[in-house]
Enzyme design. Structure first.
Site, short mmCIF file in Angstrom:
data_model
loop_
_atom_site.label_atom_id
_atom_site.label_comp_id
_atom_site.label_asym_id
_atom_site.label_seq_id
_atom_site.Cartn_x
_atom_site.Cartn_y
_atom_site.Cartn_z
N ASP A 252 0.78 -1.39 0.24
CA ASP A 252 0.11 0.11 -0.02
C ASP A 252 0.77 1.27 -0.16
OD1 ASP A 252 -2.63 1.21 0.27
OD2 ASP A 252 -1.96 1.91 2.13
N ASP B 23 -3.05 1.19 6.98
CA ASP B 23 -2.10 0.72 5.81
C ASP B 23 -1.84 -0.67 5.68
OD1 ASP B 23 -2.30 3.65 5.39
OD2 ASP B 23 -0.73 4.05 6.16
N GLU C 287 -2.11 -1.81 -6.00
CA GLU C 287 -3.19 -1.16 -6.44
C GLU C 287 -2.73 -0.36 -8.05
OE1 GLU C 287 -6.80 0.33 -3.65
OE2 GLU C 287 -4.91 1.15 -3.27
#
Length: 363
Positions: free
Chosen positions: A183, A348, A266
């Site tokens: 992340d 996170d 992501e």
């Protein structure tokens, strides 16, 4: 067999005669760029938009070669590179007619030469066709199977050669059996699903110097000697800050790829994130896209698996233990307790765990 083009940036110290040759080539490239763009804008304004840009510009280049000796002297690969740059600018522009020509402020700073029999690289000595011989300052000998191209670059009042090579059979990193989710953030640049956190590169000192230069510029007359001197120092510091970031990102990305077999992240929509004025400056300076790119190509290069999950996946709101979706979480909440199972999450780390789980299901 693994194949991946790699580019090495080497500092060179050309002699005055060689600098003059470089500058003449750059001027010719800039003139050609403007000729192609201006001709296209004339036809675009008259609604004579060409269907095939490559064929259209090759016809224009043929005419330019006949009319201007400086363009006829350019290497074919150099002309093709200018052509590609013009086409790229047109395709990325919403209104090509508003594209600006290159001038003293926005100059062409590089030109490309494909590898030919007139170019020879032996150790750290480069014989670059008509431009002569150069010693490459790189710190180590460049190992390669075949050189694809050479790009001469003028950057921050320094000359560089960018050597793009083809490396076959690159030895992959040893398998570790580890899988990791990542992340990205602002306070911590990288947060791993195993709880490890990495801070952003330390560019505080460079930022302070740049702020100092900006304050000084406000009190100087534009175009004066002192103004230009501060601009030069500012450009040098920006170049230094960029090198700090690149060095840190390369070391961090190599470490992550070397230690893990599967890496999940992501797929970020940076343009959408920049719409939030509260965090746009910090997001822009974080250079997330550069780090993602480095991790991705190093996974391909060294035999690791890279998986990206959709940016709309609610990685922050899901409990990584039971799957409960906590919709009320806000951006200022750094830890939260799952109302369903009672698990306490680091925001996170929890997101990184969810990214990894989603990637593994996807794969």
């Amino acid at each position: 067999m693994n194949y991946h083009p790699l580019t090495h940036k080497c500092r060179i110290y050309p002699k005055d005669k060689q600098i003059k040759q470089f500058e003449m080539t750059l001027d010719a490239c800039q003139f050609l760029y403007n000729e192609l763009l201006n001709q296209y804008k004339v036809d675009y304004k008259n609604n004579n938009i060409p269907y095939n840009l490559i064929n259209y510009f090759k016809m224009v280049i043929g005419q330019a070669k006949n009319n201007y000796s400086s363009i006829s002297k350019l290497n074919d690969s150099t002309i093709d590179d200018v052509l590609n740059n013009v086409i790229r600018a047109i395709r990325l522009s919403k209104d090509p007619y508003k594209l600006k020509a290159k001038d003293e402020k926005i100059r062409v700073h590089s030109f490309l030469l494909n590898n030919t029999k007139n170019i020879e690289l032996i150790g750290n000595i480069l014989h670059l066709d008509k431009y002569g011989k150069f010693k490459l300052h790189y710190g180590k000998t460049i190992e390669y199977n075949r050189v694809i191209s050479y790009k001469v670059l003028y950057q921050n009042k320094k000359w560089f050669i960018l050597i793009t090579i083809r490396s076959d059979n690159i030895k992959p990193f040893p398998k570790t059996g580890k899988k990791i989710g990542i992340d990205l953030g602002l306070k911590n640049l990288v947060v791993l699903s195993n709880g490890q956190k990495y801070d952003p590169p330390n560019i505080l000192y460079s930022n302070k110097k740049l702020s100092k230069f900006n304050r000084k510029l406000s009190s100087k007359s534009k175009g004066s000697r002192k103004y230009e001197d501060i601009i030069s120092k500012q450009n040098s510091e920006q170049f230094h800050r960029k090198n700090i970031i690149n060095d840190y990102f390369h070391k961090l990305s190599t470490k992550i790829v070397k230690e893990n077999d599967v890496i999940a992240m992501e797929s970020l929509d940076i343009q959408d994130m920049l719409k939030d004025k509260r965090y746009s400056k910090n997001i822009f300076q974080a250079n997330w896209h550069k780090l993602v790119y480095m991790i991705k190509y190093k996974c391909e290069l060294y035999g690791k698996i890279f998986i990206q999950v959709n940016t709309r996946f609610p990685s922050t709101k899901l409990c990584s233990k039971c799957g409960y979706k906590y919709d009320d979480i806000t951006i200022d909440v750094r830890t939260w307790e799952c109302p369903k199972c009672g698990e306490i999450h680091d925001r996170d780390v929890n997101a990184a765990k969810n990214i990894l789980r989603k990637a593994l299901l996807k794969n």
